[in-house]
Design a protein around this motif. Structure first.
Motif, PDB file in Angstrom:
ATOM      1  N   ASN A   1       0.814  -1.225   0.000  1.00  0.00           N
ATOM      2  CA  ASN A   1       0.000   0.000   0.000  1.00  0.00           C
ATOM      3  C   ASN A   1       0.844   1.269   0.000  1.00  0.00           C
ATOM      4  O   ASN A   1       0.292   2.372  -0.112  1.00  0.00           O
ATOM      5  N   LEU A   2       2.171   1.130   0.143  1.00  0.00           N
ATOM      6  CA  LEU A   2       3.047   2.298   0.207  1.00  0.00           C
ATOM      7  C   LEU A   2       2.935   3.125  -1.064  1.00  0.00           C
ATOM      8  O   LEU A   2       2.892   2.580  -2.181  1.00  0.00           O
ATOM      9  N   ASN A   3       2.869   4.460  -0.887  1.00  0.00           N
ATOM     10  CA  ASN A   3       2.765   5.440  -1.979  1.00  0.00           C
ATOM     11  C   ASN A   3       1.430   5.381  -2.718  1.00  0.00           C
ATOM     12  O   ASN A   3       1.303   5.924  -3.820  1.00  0.00           O
ATOM     13  N   GLN A   4       0.410   4.767  -2.092  1.00  0.00           N
ATOM     14  CA  GLN A   4      -0.923   4.706  -2.694  1.00  0.00           C
ATOM     15  C   GLN A   4      -1.815   5.782  -2.083  1.00  0.00           C
ATOM     16  O   GLN A   4      -1.706   6.113  -0.904  1.00  0.00           O
ATOM     17  N   ALA A   5      -2.734   6.325  -2.917  1.00  0.00           N
ATOM     18  CA  ALA A   5      -3.726   7.299  -2.448  1.00  0.00           C
ATOM     19  C   ALA A   5      -4.850   6.562  -1.729  1.00  0.00           C
ATOM     20  O   ALA A   5      -5.084   5.367  -1.967  1.00  0.00           O
ATOM     21  N   PHE A   6      -5.534   7.296  -0.853  1.00  0.00           N
ATOM     22  CA  PHE A   6      -6.651   6.706  -0.132  1.00  0.00           C
ATOM     23  C   PHE A   6      -7.885   6.706  -1.024  1.00  0.00           C
ATOM     24  O   PHE A   6      -8.110   7.631  -1.810  1.00  0.00           O
ATOM     25  N   SER A   7      -8.737   5.681  -0.893  1.00  0.00           N
ATOM     26  CA  SER A   7      -9.938   5.547  -1.717  1.00  0.00           C
ATOM     27  C   SER A   7     -11.146   5.285  -0.829  1.00  0.00           C
ATOM     28  O   SER A   7     -11.053   4.611   0.203  1.00  0.00           O
ATOM     29  N   SER A   8     -12.297   5.861  -1.233  1.00  0.00           N
ATOM     30  CA  SER A   8     -13.585   5.576  -0.612  1.00  0.00           C
ATOM     31  C   SER A   8     -14.556   5.208  -1.728  1.00  0.00           C
ATOM     32  O   SER A   8     -14.238   5.358  -2.920  1.00  0.00           O
ATOM     33  N   PHE A   9     -15.739   4.751  -1.367  1.00  0.00           N
ATOM     34  CA  PHE A   9     -16.638   4.249  -2.420  1.00  0.00           C
ATOM     35  C   PHE A   9     -17.068   5.365  -3.366  1.00  0.00           C
ATOM     36  O   PHE A   9     -17.397   5.115  -4.523  1.00  0.00           O
ATOM     37  N   ASP A  10     -17.054   6.662  -2.908  1.00  0.00           N
ATOM     38  CA  ASP A  10     -17.442   7.758  -3.783  1.00  0.00           C
ATOM     39  C   ASP A  10     -16.240   8.479  -4.394  1.00  0.00           C
ATOM     40  O   ASP A  10     -16.411   9.435  -5.143  1.00  0.00           O
ATOM     41  N   GLN A  11     -15.021   8.033  -4.078  1.00  0.00           N
ATOM     42  CA  GLN A  11     -13.815   8.589  -4.710  1.00  0.00           C
ATOM     43  C   GLN A  11     -12.751   7.505  -4.707  1.00  0.00           C
ATOM     44  O   GLN A  11     -11.949   7.403  -3.790  1.00  0.00           O
TER      45      GLN A  11
ATOM     46  N   GLN B   1      -5.164   2.040  -7.894  1.00  0.00           N
ATOM     47  CA  GLN B   1      -4.611   1.575  -9.165  1.00  0.00           C
ATOM     48  C   GLN B   1      -5.211   0.184  -9.406  1.00  0.00           C
ATOM     49  O   GLN B   1      -4.775  -0.807  -8.836  1.00  0.00           O
ATOM     50  N   LEU B   2      -6.266   0.187 -10.211  1.00  0.00           N
ATOM     51  CA  LEU B   2      -7.101  -0.996 -10.319  1.00  0.00           C
ATOM     52  C   LEU B   2      -6.724  -1.872 -11.503  1.00  0.00           C
ATOM     53  O   LEU B   2      -6.315  -1.408 -12.555  1.00  0.00           O
ATOM     54  N   ILE B   3      -6.897  -3.160 -11.259  1.00  0.00           N
ATOM     55  CA  ILE B   3      -6.797  -4.138 -12.348  1.00  0.00           C
ATOM     56  C   ILE B   3      -8.154  -4.813 -12.509  1.00  0.00           C
ATOM     57  O   ILE B   3      -8.644  -4.987 -13.629  1.00  0.00           O
ATOM     58  N   ASN B   4      -8.769  -5.131 -11.382  1.00  0.00           N
ATOM     59  CA  ASN B   4     -10.039  -5.870 -11.427  1.00  0.00           C
ATOM     60  C   ASN B   4     -11.140  -5.097 -10.704  1.00  0.00           C
ATOM     61  O   ASN B   4     -11.425  -5.338  -9.560  1.00  0.00           O
ATOM     62  N   GLY B   5     -11.752  -4.117 -11.346  1.00  0.00           N
ATOM     63  CA  GLY B   5     -12.960  -3.485 -10.841  1.00  0.00           C
ATOM     64  C   GLY B   5     -12.728  -2.505  -9.717  1.00  0.00           C
ATOM     65  O   GLY B   5     -11.651  -1.937  -9.555  1.00  0.00           O
ATOM     66  N   TYR B   6     -13.794  -2.293  -8.937  1.00  0.00           N
ATOM     67  CA  TYR B   6     -13.831  -1.288  -7.885  1.00  0.00           C
ATOM     68  C   TYR B   6     -13.537  -1.934  -6.532  1.00  0.00           C
ATOM     69  O   TYR B   6     -14.397  -2.596  -5.950  1.00  0.00           O
ATOM     70  N   CYS B   7     -12.360  -1.668  -5.992  1.00  0.00           N
ATOM     71  CA  CYS B   7     -11.955  -2.289  -4.722  1.00  0.00           C
ATOM     72  C   CYS B   7     -12.833  -1.850  -3.561  1.00  0.00           C
ATOM     73  O   CYS B   7     -13.202  -2.665  -2.707  1.00  0.00           O
ATOM     74  N   THR B   8     -13.127  -0.543  -3.474  1.00  0.00           N
ATOM     75  CA  THR B   8     -13.857  -0.028  -2.311  1.00  0.00           C
ATOM     76  C   THR B   8     -15.266  -0.587  -2.242  1.00  0.00           C
ATOM     77  O   THR B   8     -15.843  -0.679  -1.159  1.00  0.00           O
ATOM     78  N   GLU B   9     -15.849  -0.908  -3.372  1.00  0.00           N
ATOM     79  CA  GLU B   9     -17.187  -1.498  -3.346  1.00  0.00           C
ATOM     80  C   GLU B   9     -17.167  -2.872  -2.700  1.00  0.00           C
ATOM     81  O   GLU B   9     -18.112  -3.276  -2.045  1.00  0.00           O
ATOM     82  N   TRP B  10     -16.070  -3.566  -2.864  1.00  0.00           N
ATOM     83  CA  TRP B  10     -15.976  -4.926  -2.341  1.00  0.00           C
ATOM     84  C   TRP B  10     -15.312  -4.976  -0.957  1.00  0.00           C
ATOM     85  O   TRP B  10     -15.740  -5.717  -0.075  1.00  0.00           O
ATOM     86  N   TYR B  11     -14.278  -4.198  -0.820  1.00  0.00           N
ATOM     87  CA  TYR B  11     -13.425  -4.382   0.360  1.00  0.00           C
ATOM     88  C   TYR B  11     -13.383  -3.174   1.318  1.00  0.00           C
ATOM     89  O   TYR B  11     -12.670  -3.211   2.313  1.00  0.00           O
ATOM     90  N   GLY B  12     -14.067  -2.110   0.987  1.00  0.00           N
ATOM     91  CA  GLY B  12     -14.098  -0.948   1.854  1.00  0.00           C
ATOM     92  C   GLY B  12     -12.963   0.023   1.569  1.00  0.00           C
ATOM     93  O   GLY B  12     -12.062  -0.232   0.755  1.00  0.00           O
ATOM     94  N   ALA B  13     -12.978   1.175   2.232  1.00  0.00           N
ATOM     95  CA  ALA B  13     -11.999   2.240   1.996  1.00  0.00           C
ATOM     96  C   ALA B  13     -10.620   1.818   2.513  1.00  0.00           C
ATOM     97  O   ALA B  13     -10.492   1.145   3.531  1.00  0.00           O
TER      98      ALA B  13
END
Length: 560
Positions: free
Chosen positions: A490-500, A504-516
């Motif tokens: 997770n180092l050097n990654q931006a924070f994500s929430s379901f509305d933002q 860096q995605l490969i398979n879909g929306y992470c926050t929808e599945w796994y949370g912020a």
């Protein structure tokens, strides 16, 4: 007919009886009846007695009338009328006298009342004049008091300023007194050392004095013994003189009696005794001279001892005086110490109270619970402190343990923080950025499983960026722990929430599945996922690395 002729007589008797009662009743002296409140009792007594006498006289008249009705005759009636007429004349005279007495009494009372009223009026006038004068004095005093009050107010203001200056002076004096107190403390310690040495010296001197006293007593005993021996020698000398005189007398007597031989033998014996006594005397004189020399030596020693004792006494007096002065200084110092100690204790209590009221710089040394802390570049704020894990001093930034709070939140909610510090909560990305950029912080993640076991992951330099960088995970530092090092991706990654979603995605929306989170292709950490109250292998659950649902976790940070 006879009864009708008697009735006028009855009325006449009643009138005469009333006049008789009035005339027979004693009148009050000095015209007191009806003129003053003080005489009401006398008037009541007079009226009561008059009524009583009137009733008695009426009863008497009734009896007389009854007798007249039974035994009357014309001649008797004529006589009765004449008697009544004379009594009426007497009563009229008495009534006239009573009226004159009443008139005179009323006039005299009016004169007295008028004089009394005039006196009271004069007194009232004087009182009014006195009141006017007093009122004028009060007005003058009020004006004077007003002027003095203004002057006193001005003086009070000056006194307040002086008190402020004195307070500042006393504060500086207190600081100097504290320094003096420390100096006095050192002096007192030095004095205690000197006093201890003085006590030791005094003990030694006392020992020496005791020894000298013992020697002096011994020498005095020897002196007494020598004096006894001298007295014995004197008695021996006197005996020898007496024997010699006896020998001389015997020799003279022997010459006279021509008993030379016998006397010669006696003389020889006496000479031998005398020689023996002479040798004893010489020996005694030698012993006496020796004792005399010893006595002189003892006297010299005694003189030296007396001088030494005098010197020791002088030294002891000097030491005693110094000791008393030291005790006085010590008492003064103790009073000063107590005074300054009291002031210091009050100041200390005040400072402790102030310090307790001031926010703490962090959770170091603070027990577990919610406390007010003052973090650099952040206004004082309440945080949850953890004081029981690895030495304590931790700030809890993220905590879940029962699923009571929904962690599917918007970007603004994760930025500002949400939840309850007494339950589940997140401190907020903005606060977390400010805290971790104020100085170096370490991160400790405690993971609790449904089987009752715990693991942890720790990083020694945790820091995130600001909102411009999407609160990027900028640093983690060195890892240690019993859990897997799952945050390194997770180092050097931006924070994500379901509305933002900034992952860096490969398979879909992470926050929808796994949370912020600071997702990197959804990653291995889903701490803001769904809460399961059972152990389950589900990657959408609140989990760390291997998708095994956690019962609880908390993220803690503290300054290095």
């Amino acid at each position: 007919m006879r009864r009708k002729s008697v009735l006028p007589l009855v009325g006449l008797f009643l009138v005469l009886g009333f006049h008789h009662v009035i005339s027979e009743s004693p009148l009050p002296n000095n015209g007191e009846c009806g003129f003053s409140s003080d005489d009401k009792d006398l008037c009541a007594l007079y009226c009561y007695r008059s009524m009583k006498l009137g009733l008695a006289y009426i009863i008497e008249l009734k009896e007389k009338i009854k007798i007249l009705e039974e035994n009357h005759s014309d001649s008797q009636l004529s006589k009765a009328v004449e008697n009544l007429q004379s009594k009426i004349d007497q009563q009229n005279t008495q009534i006239a006298n009573i009226n004159e007495f009443i008139t005179n009494s009323v006039r005299q009372k009016e004169v007295e009342e008028k004089a009394k009223s005039q006196t009271e009026i004069d007194n009232l006038k004087r009182i009014v004049e006195q009141l006017k004068e007093n009122f004028e004095n009060v007005q003058r005093l009020a004006a004077k008091d007003k002027e003095e009050s203004l002057a006193e107010q001005s003086n009070r203001n000056r006194e307040i300023e002086n008190l402020k200056e004195n307070l500042a002076t006393q504060k500086s004096d207190l600081d100097e007194a504290i320094k003096d107190l420390e100096s006095k403390k050192k002096e007192f310690e030095e004095y205690q050392t000197k006093e201890k040495n003085s006590n030791n010296k005094i003990g030694e001197l006392n020992s020496k004095i005791s020894s000298l006293e013992k020697n002096s007593q011994k020498e005095m005993d020897e002196k007494a013994k020598s004096q006894t021996e001298i007295d014995n020698l004197k008695r021996i000398v006197e005996q020898l003189k007496e024997n010699f005189e006896n020998v001389q007398r015997l020799a003279a007597k022997d010459k006279e009696e021509s008993l030379a031989e016998q006397r010669n033998r006696e003389i020889e014996n006496l000479k031998e005794k005398l020689a023996t006594q002479k040798s004893d005397l010489v020996k005694a004189f030698k012993d006496l001279e020796s004792k005399h020399n010893e006595l002189k030596e003892y006297q010299a020693k005694e003189k030296n001892s007396s001088n030494k004792i005098g010197e020791l006494n002088s030294k002891m007096l000097s030491l005693k005086k110094k000791l008393e002065e030291s005790e006085t200084q010590l008492t003064d110092s103790n009073h000063l110490v107590k005074k300054h100690s009291l002031q210091l204790n009050q100041t200390k209590e005040y400072l402790i109270e102030c310090r307790e009221k001031l926010p703490k710089p962090n959770c170091k040394g603070i027990s577990s619970g919610i406390h007010e802390v003052e973090i650099p570049r952040i206004v004082p704020t309440s945080v949850l402190c953890e004081g029981d894990i690895e030495g304590g001093g931790w700030i809890v930034i993220h905590k879940r343990f029962d699923g009571s709070v929904d962690f599917r939140r918007t970007w603004s909610e994760y930025r500002n923080g949400f939840g309850n510090k007494e339950g589940e909560f997140f401190i907020g990305l903005d606060n977390l950025h400010r805290i971790t950029n104020s100085q170096t912080y370490e991160l400790y993640v405690q993971l609790g499983f449904h089987n009752g076991t715990f693991l942890f992951a720790s990083y020694d330099h945790f820091r995130i960026g600001n909102e411009t960088t999407k609160y990027k995970l900028e640093s983690l530092g060195e890892f240690r722990g019993t859990a897997y090092d799952a945050m390194k991706i997770n180092l050097n990654q931006a924070f994500s929430s379901f509305d933002q979603d900034n992952a860096q995605l490969i398979n879909g929306y992470c926050t929808e599945w796994y949370g912020a989170w600071w997702h990197n292709d959804c990653g291995l950490i889903h701490l803001n996922g769904k809460y399961f109250n059972r152990e389950d292998y589900d990657c959408s659950s609140m989990s760390w690395w291997n998708c095994m649902s956690l019962k609880s976790f908390q993220m803690l940070i503290r300054p290095k």
